[in-house]
Design a protein around this motif. Sequence first.
Motif, short mmCIF file in Angstrom:
data_model
loop_
_atom_site.label_atom_id
_atom_site.label_comp_id
_atom_site.label_asym_id
_atom_site.label_seq_id
_atom_site.Cartn_x
_atom_site.Cartn_y
_atom_site.Cartn_z
N ARG A 63 94.59 0.99 49.01
CA ARG A 63 94.49 1.85 50.19
C ARG A 63 93.16 1.56 50.88
O ARG A 63 92.23 1.03 50.26
CB ARG A 63 94.57 3.32 49.78
N VAL A 64 93.07 1.93 52.14
CA VAL A 64 91.82 1.72 52.89
C VAL A 64 90.65 2.32 52.10
O VAL A 64 90.74 3.46 51.61
CB VAL A 64 91.93 2.38 54.29
N ALA A 65 89.59 1.51 51.93
CA ALA A 65 88.36 1.95 51.26
C ALA A 65 88.59 2.40 49.81
O ALA A 65 87.86 3.24 49.30
CB ALA A 65 87.65 3.05 52.05
N TRP A 66 89.58 1.81 49.17
CA TRP A 66 89.80 2.11 47.75
C TRP A 66 88.66 1.53 46.89
O TRP A 66 88.34 2.04 45.83
CB TRP A 66 91.14 1.51 47.30
N GLY A 67 88.05 0.46 47.38
CA GLY A 67 86.98 -0.20 46.61
C GLY A 67 85.65 0.53 46.76
O GLY A 67 85.61 1.75 46.98
N ALA A 68 84.57 -0.22 46.65
CA ALA A 68 83.22 0.38 46.68
C ALA A 68 83.00 1.22 47.93
O ALA A 68 82.31 2.24 47.89
CB ALA A 68 82.17 -0.73 46.60
N SER A 69 83.62 0.81 49.04
CA SER A 69 83.32 1.47 50.32
C SER A 69 83.69 2.94 50.35
O SER A 69 83.10 3.71 51.11
CB SER A 69 84.03 0.75 51.47
N GLY A 70 84.65 3.34 49.53
CA GLY A 70 85.05 4.75 49.55
C GLY A 70 84.54 5.52 48.35
O GLY A 70 84.95 6.67 48.14
N ARG A 71 83.67 4.93 47.52
CA ARG A 71 83.26 5.63 46.29
C ARG A 71 81.77 5.40 45.98
O ARG A 71 81.36 5.45 44.83
CB ARG A 71 84.14 5.18 45.12
N ASN A 72 80.97 5.15 47.00
CA ASN A 72 79.55 4.80 46.76
C ASN A 72 78.62 6.00 46.96
O ASN A 72 79.05 7.11 47.21
CB ASN A 72 79.16 3.62 47.64
N GLY A 73 77.32 5.72 46.89
CA GLY A 73 76.33 6.80 47.01
C GLY A 73 76.19 7.36 48.42
O GLY A 73 75.68 8.46 48.60
N GLY A 74 76.59 6.57 49.41
CA GLY A 74 76.54 7.04 50.80
C GLY A 74 75.18 6.93 51.47
O GLY A 74 74.97 7.48 52.54
N PHE A 75 74.24 6.19 50.86
CA PHE A 75 72.91 6.01 51.48
C PHE A 75 73.01 4.88 52.51
O PHE A 75 73.51 3.80 52.18
CB PHE A 75 71.86 5.57 50.47
N VAL A 76 72.50 5.10 53.69
CA VAL A 76 72.52 4.06 54.73
C VAL A 76 71.08 3.76 55.11
O VAL A 76 70.36 4.64 55.58
CB VAL A 76 73.29 4.51 55.99
N SER A 77 70.66 2.52 54.90
CA SER A 77 69.27 2.18 55.23
C SER A 77 69.19 0.70 55.55
O SER A 77 70.07 -0.08 55.17
CB SER A 77 68.34 2.51 54.06
N ASN A 78 68.12 0.31 56.24
CA ASN A 78 67.93 -1.09 56.59
C ASN A 78 67.68 -1.92 55.33
O ASN A 78 67.24 -1.40 54.31
CB ASN A 78 66.72 -1.23 57.52
N GLY A 79 67.89 -3.24 55.45
CA GLY A 79 67.56 -4.13 54.34
C GLY A 79 68.78 -4.58 53.57
O GLY A 79 69.93 -4.36 54.00
N PHE A 80 68.53 -5.20 52.43
CA PHE A 80 69.55 -5.87 51.62
C PHE A 80 69.37 -5.49 50.15
O PHE A 80 68.34 -4.93 49.78
CB PHE A 80 69.39 -7.39 51.75
N ALA A 81 70.33 -5.89 49.33
CA ALA A 81 70.18 -5.69 47.89
C ALA A 81 68.96 -6.47 47.38
O ALA A 81 68.26 -6.03 46.47
CB ALA A 81 71.44 -6.12 47.15
N GLU A 82 68.70 -7.63 47.94
CA GLU A 82 67.52 -8.40 47.58
C GLU A 82 66.31 -7.81 48.31
O GLU A 82 66.41 -7.41 49.48
CB GLU A 82 67.74 -9.86 47.99
N GLY A 83 65.17 -7.75 47.62
CA GLY A 83 63.95 -7.24 48.26
C GLY A 83 63.45 -8.21 49.33
O GLY A 83 63.62 -9.43 49.20
N MET A 84 62.79 -7.66 50.36
CA MET A 84 62.37 -8.52 51.47
C MET A 84 61.27 -9.50 51.03
O MET A 84 61.16 -10.59 51.59
CB MET A 84 61.90 -7.68 52.66
N GLY A 85 60.48 -9.14 50.04
CA GLY A 85 59.46 -10.07 49.55
C GLY A 85 60.12 -11.36 49.07
O GLY A 85 59.67 -12.47 49.41
N ASN A 86 61.19 -11.24 48.31
CA ASN A 86 61.88 -12.44 47.81
C ASN A 86 62.58 -13.19 48.93
O ASN A 86 62.65 -14.41 48.92
CB ASN A 86 62.90 -12.05 46.73
N VAL A 87 63.11 -12.43 49.90
CA VAL A 87 63.78 -13.10 51.03
C VAL A 87 62.74 -13.95 51.77
O VAL A 87 62.98 -15.13 52.08
CB VAL A 87 64.45 -12.08 51.98
#
Length: 429
Positions: A63-87
């Motif tokens: 179903r729509v958003a059956w995966g991570a998208s419908g069951r996550n923490g719901g925090f929305v913020s800039n950036g990536f899973a990788e830290g910007m220092g490493n990027v």
Amino acid sequence: MIDAKLSDNTWYEATVDRGGLRPALTGRVEAEACVIGAGLAGLTTALELARRGKSVVLLEGRRVAWGASGRNGGFVSNGFAEGMGNVAKRVGLPAAQALYQLSRHGTEFVRREIAETDPSIRMGDGWQGCIRYSNAAEKRAAVAEMTRDYDQPMEFFDVAETRARVNTKRYFQSSYDPTAFHMHPLRYALMIAKKAEAAGARIYEMSPAVSVERQGALWSVRTATGEVRAPNVVYCVSSLDRTLHQPTGRAVLPVATYVAVTEPLQQDVIRTRSAISDTRRAGNYYRLVDEGRLLWGGAITTRVSEPARLAERMKGDMVSVFPELGNPRIDYAWAGLMGYARHFMPLIGSDGQGQWWATAFGGHGMNTTAMGGILMARAIGAKDDEYRRFAPYAPDWAGGPFGRVGVQAGYWYMQLKDRIDERRYGKAA
Ligand SMILES: Cc1cc2nc3c(=O)[nH]c(=O)nc-3n(C[C@H](O)[C@H](O)[C@H](O)COP(=O)(O)OP(=O)(O)OC[C@H]3O[C@@H](n4cnc5c(N)ncnc54)[C@H](O)[C@@H]3O)c2cc1C
């Protein structure tokens, strides 16, 4: 598509009205693009393609958003899973700044779509990131770097300011990102699905794609009961299908993480409605929702099934940070699967033959899936090549089962390092 048995008994499912099941695909249909996977990456790609006047079919295995998208923490913020220092180390500061700016476009897209259509999906503002050992110099430096190098508004809170908001002796200094917010991710995803349909996209549920083959100038995407023919196919399946498109399937590792939601609480230790995390590398992330329930996320493993006694384990984590909570009842507990590439950055690219991918958003997907969807739609719809900024992060083999062992070993190492840091610096405040 993998056969992950994930509970649908989530607080998010309990607080939405999904409406009826969409039809499964039957027979042959044609489109300019076939998008596979209706998580937020696929949904945003479909919406943005439809808005550009492209005919688009979106196939969802469940179903729509059956995966991570419908069951996550719901925090929305800039950036990536990788830290910007490493990027920045990998691609240089100017290229890292350009990537950060793209990630910011993702955050702003989500903010705008919610504001335009249903502001109640947004549940709170700001994100406080706390450390569990005292190191003001380190925290100040991290805040200064983000402000200086990425133009990211961010504040530093000392121990007293930190504990005024989150009253636990476990926490010392913290950073505060006022541009972050938190939301109901399932309601958001369902809203994006409706918008995509209103713009002309056709969404089929319970329609897993089982093969993709070249047929002359087109791609033939088959499900058990139907076929889509299209010059463009976009893979947005995260770690939930590792065989449909081998180059990205081999590069994405499934990593499970967990969420629990308590009964409504009477408590005076969490005094903010912002999102909160602690910088245990294998950290906790949590927030108060609706009438005072605590929604608590944490732990990662490479097991794809839900571990027994999940609720008890999550309660143990909550109470270790906030003993004052006593013995809260856990009303919901569930697992979700993320997709990680070895470099912790999204895989966004194309083979130049009409196959595209936007995947591996890891634990930081609420803004980056929006960004990925926009980049895909601009590339397919307007031949824009900004998606190539992700070329340094090509799909490499993530190591199969050895990759999983590596992730699990890395997690245990991070837990150990957290404990050492907490012991070394913990008594300094
Ligand atoms: C518990 C948890 C907490 C998280 N918390 C946060 C957070 O607070 N903030 C944040 O930014 N990120 C968070 N994340 C990460 C974020 O949820 C993900 O990065 C993001 O949702 C990934 O979206 P996606 O569209 O790539 O994948 P998914 O949402 O997993 O969607 C993939 C879809 O593809 C479908 N599919 C798979 N194979 C096929 C096939 N063969 N045919 C058709 N369909 C198929 C699946 O059914 C699924 O619906 C969290 C993740 C989890 C699991």
